[in-house]
Design a protein around this motif. Sequence first.
Motif, PDB file in Angstrom:
ATOM      1  N   VAL A 272      35.214  45.964   7.640  1.00  0.00           N
ATOM      2  CA  VAL A 272      35.529  45.969   8.844  1.00  0.00           C
ATOM      3  C   VAL A 272      35.955  47.249   9.851  1.00  0.00           C
ATOM      4  O   VAL A 272      36.983  47.712   9.229  1.00  0.00           O
ATOM      5  N   PRO A 289      41.420  40.125  11.396  1.00  0.00           N
ATOM      6  CA  PRO A 289      40.353  39.779  10.359  1.00  0.00           C
ATOM      7  C   PRO A 289      40.650  39.957   9.037  1.00  0.00           C
ATOM      8  O   PRO A 289      40.030  39.189   8.145  1.00  0.00           O
ATOM      9  N   TYR A 334      30.936  44.695   9.060  1.00  0.00           N
ATOM     10  CA  TYR A 334      30.805  44.327  10.614  1.00  0.00           C
ATOM     11  C   TYR A 334      31.525  45.117  11.655  1.00  0.00           C
ATOM     12  O   TYR A 334      32.634  45.721  11.135  1.00  0.00           O
ATOM     13  N   TRP A 374      36.694  38.887  16.452  1.00  0.00           N
ATOM     14  CA  TRP A 374      37.102  39.756  15.406  1.00  0.00           C
ATOM     15  C   TRP A 374      38.431  40.486  15.432  1.00  0.00           C
ATOM     16  O   TRP A 374      39.188  40.497  14.526  1.00  0.00           O
ATOM     17  N   GLN A 375      38.855  40.662  16.843  1.00  0.00           N
ATOM     18  CA  GLN A 375      39.876  41.816  16.756  1.00  0.00           C
ATOM     19  C   GLN A 375      41.118  41.192  17.879  1.00  0.00           C
ATOM     20  O   GLN A 375      42.266  41.116  17.525  1.00  0.00           O
ATOM     21  N   GLN A 378      42.468  36.355  17.835  1.00  0.00           N
ATOM     22  CA  GLN A 378      43.787  36.295  17.120  1.00  0.00           C
ATOM     23  C   GLN A 378      44.323  34.896  17.153  1.00  0.00           C
ATOM     24  O   GLN A 378      45.455  34.687  17.035  1.00  0.00           O
ATOM     25  N   MET A 386      34.717  34.095  13.346  1.00  0.00           N
ATOM     26  CA  MET A 386      34.676  34.764  12.102  1.00  0.00           C
ATOM     27  C   MET A 386      33.875  34.195  11.003  1.00  0.00           C
ATOM     28  O   MET A 386      32.953  34.749  10.419  1.00  0.00           O
TER      29      MET A 386
END
Length: 398
Positions: A272, A289, A334, A374-375, A378, A386
């Motif tokens: 990642v 992630p 990714y 992905w970041q 949350q 994801m």
Amino acid sequence: LRSPAHPIPPSLRSPAHPTSCSSADVNVGHVQLLTARTRVMAAGAAITTLTAAGVLTGCSEHAPSAGPTGRQAPITSTTQIGNVGVLGNQRRPDESCAPDPAPLDPDLIGGPPTREVHHATGVSQVKADPQRIVALSNDALDTLCALGLQSRVVAAAVADGASGQPSYLGTAIHNVQAVGSQSKPDINAVKAANPDLILGSQALTADSYGQLSAIAPTVFTGAPGAAWRDNVHQVSAATGRIGAGNGIVDGFTADATKAGAQTDASHFQVSVVQLTDTTLRVWGVADFPGSVLAAMGADRPAPQRFSDKPYHEIDISGLGPATDFAAADGDIVYVSFDSAAAKSRAATLFDSPAWKRLSATRDNRVFVVNNEVWQTGQGVVAARGMLADLHWLNAPIN
């Protein structure tokens, strides 16, 4: 690094939590975007060029929600950046939120008008069923969406550095009025929204708790990130839906376990990374992630098994043949971008000799994914997104 040896499974969703994403193929210009159904067929024929597929935004097990009229949440149509395929064109953001509010906890029906809610900053007296909610963190927005409470969000703070509300949660959230940034909410704007519940984060807005609680009952979650499930439970409790929150988290856990088994996740090392305008961030295990990959049972490359900090950075300001991206390599990589400036540098990075030395690059197993999913999302909707992107985990090497 291990070589993938198994075909893509036809589905990564349990029967109890089916995806609501469209199963029809999508065309952008003359480019066909593969769905889960056609990916299976393509994998059997040994895909030679990976274009956009999978999911850009979070996917709900519910039908599409009817968001308010107005500007629609953006739907990505880019299929390739440099020589790297982009995942996510198939997803419809307006399908992310539950269409109806989750049921109120039975003990609150016909009970007292308020109840105590314990949270990261203390105890607050909150209405049994709040109707006007201000959210000051992305994880709170994500959970409200999963609970089907998006129509009750009257205002929300914008993530620092972002130009507006998250797109992956659809129009209902994307069009919500902004009340400052998440690190510095506009107190007057929050008050003007006339909320009966304010959801904040101890990590983002701790200094504002006194001012906020003077406006309306305020509930603070813990820090966003690896402990996102705890924050789902906290928001669910604040909105009087503990049972629904438990079901959402349990459903994700079941889906992640099934996805891990079907993709043989424990035998693949998932990298990642996140591109900024000057660095490449290599993410560890103690973050959002990392927690989703752990729930799936995926392995991580040895250089990414650290937990003392969220990420390590590789300087790319002087990108050249000597730049070492070894820490970014994996069986599959990714990549997300933290800004438009970072995205503009991506093609140059992907075409560099240093990047081309990665085994994942040689095997065409590098994918661009949505940074919101992905970041910064949350929450459980982002976590589902994801899992959908991880369909590619055990695809055959091209």
